[in-house]
Write a protein that holds these residues in place. Sequence first.
Motif, short mmCIF file in Angstrom:
data_model
loop_
_atom_site.label_atom_id
_atom_site.label_comp_id
_atom_site.label_asym_id
_atom_site.label_seq_id
_atom_site.Cartn_x
_atom_site.Cartn_y
_atom_site.Cartn_z
N SER A 147 0.93 -1.23 -0.01
CA SER A 147 -0.13 0.12 -0.04
C SER A 147 0.82 1.22 0.08
O SER A 147 2.10 1.23 0.10
N ASP A 148 0.10 2.42 -0.22
CA ASP A 148 1.14 3.80 -0.28
C ASP A 148 1.62 3.85 1.04
O ASP A 148 1.27 3.81 2.14
N GLY A 149 2.90 4.04 0.97
CA GLY A 149 3.81 4.41 2.17
C GLY A 149 4.39 3.18 2.97
O GLY A 149 4.85 3.52 4.33
N VAL A 150 4.03 2.15 2.47
CA VAL A 150 4.43 0.75 3.20
C VAL A 150 5.09 -0.15 2.28
O VAL A 150 4.69 -0.23 0.93
N VAL A 151 6.46 -0.61 2.63
CA VAL A 151 7.31 -1.53 1.90
C VAL A 151 7.38 -2.51 2.87
O VAL A 151 7.97 -2.47 4.07
N GLU A 152 7.47 -3.83 2.16
CA GLU A 152 7.90 -4.89 2.71
C GLU A 152 9.16 -5.58 1.80
O GLU A 152 8.61 -5.54 0.65
N ALA A 153 10.02 -5.92 2.37
CA ALA A 153 11.28 -6.34 1.75
C ALA A 153 11.79 -7.91 2.22
O ALA A 153 11.67 -8.18 3.33
N LEU A 170 8.79 -1.69 6.35
CA LEU A 170 9.25 -0.18 6.43
C LEU A 170 7.91 0.64 6.22
O LEU A 170 7.12 0.40 5.34
N ASN A 171 7.82 1.68 7.10
CA ASN A 171 6.42 2.40 6.96
C ASN A 171 7.18 3.78 6.67
O ASN A 171 8.02 4.34 7.46
N GLY A 172 6.44 4.66 5.79
CA GLY A 172 6.82 5.93 5.75
C GLY A 172 6.04 6.83 6.79
O GLY A 172 4.90 6.85 6.95
N LEU A 178 10.59 4.23 8.27
CA LEU A 178 10.85 3.65 9.49
C LEU A 178 10.91 2.19 9.37
O LEU A 178 9.67 1.64 9.05
N MET A 179 11.67 1.50 9.96
CA MET A 179 11.64 -0.18 10.03
C MET A 179 10.89 -0.34 11.28
O MET A 179 10.89 -0.03 12.56
#
Length: 185
Positions: A147-153, A170-172, A178-179
């Motif tokens: 989703s917008d502003g959320v990254v999973e790596a 990571l969240n924006g 921010l981890m």
Amino acid sequence: MSAAALRTCPRPVTLRPAPTLEPPALDEETVRDLYADARRGVRRPEAIPAYVQGSLAVDFRGRGEDPEFGPQATSRTDLPDPLAWAHQVLLAALECSVGVRTPQQLTRWMTIDVHERVARRHKVAQRRGRRPVDRPQVRRVRVTEPSDGVVEASALVLLDGRLRAVALRLNGVDGRWLMTELVIG
């Protein structure tokens, strides 16, 4: 004063100091001696005073944040490249977990829970006293944006001479990544 009046007077107040409930601080030399004795199997219970907790520990992290002044979610368009950022912050977190870097350097980039786990791994590495043979390496990072502003790596890393899988989220927040989660397999 009459005898009857003296019998009804309360006794004078006596002030006495309150007993100390907190344990005394142990200096580094005492702690070193205690660990050395423990390794040899010698027990010195008189060296460590009994501890009685004097107050309750209260965790205020679960409170709701003020919507106007608390952390603000940030859109993906206002954030840096998540792939490069995930690579850098993951490498720094791995260096902390093996004792090469101090965890205080990453306080701004992690939530309190993630930072506590990294700091705990750092302390364990410091207690072991050995330096890693090779610095940790991040071999490959794959990023998805649910989703917008959320990254999973997910990443493949070389840690202590072994290949391991790592997952992070990571969240924006407030214009930066921010981890919020870190799992080292």
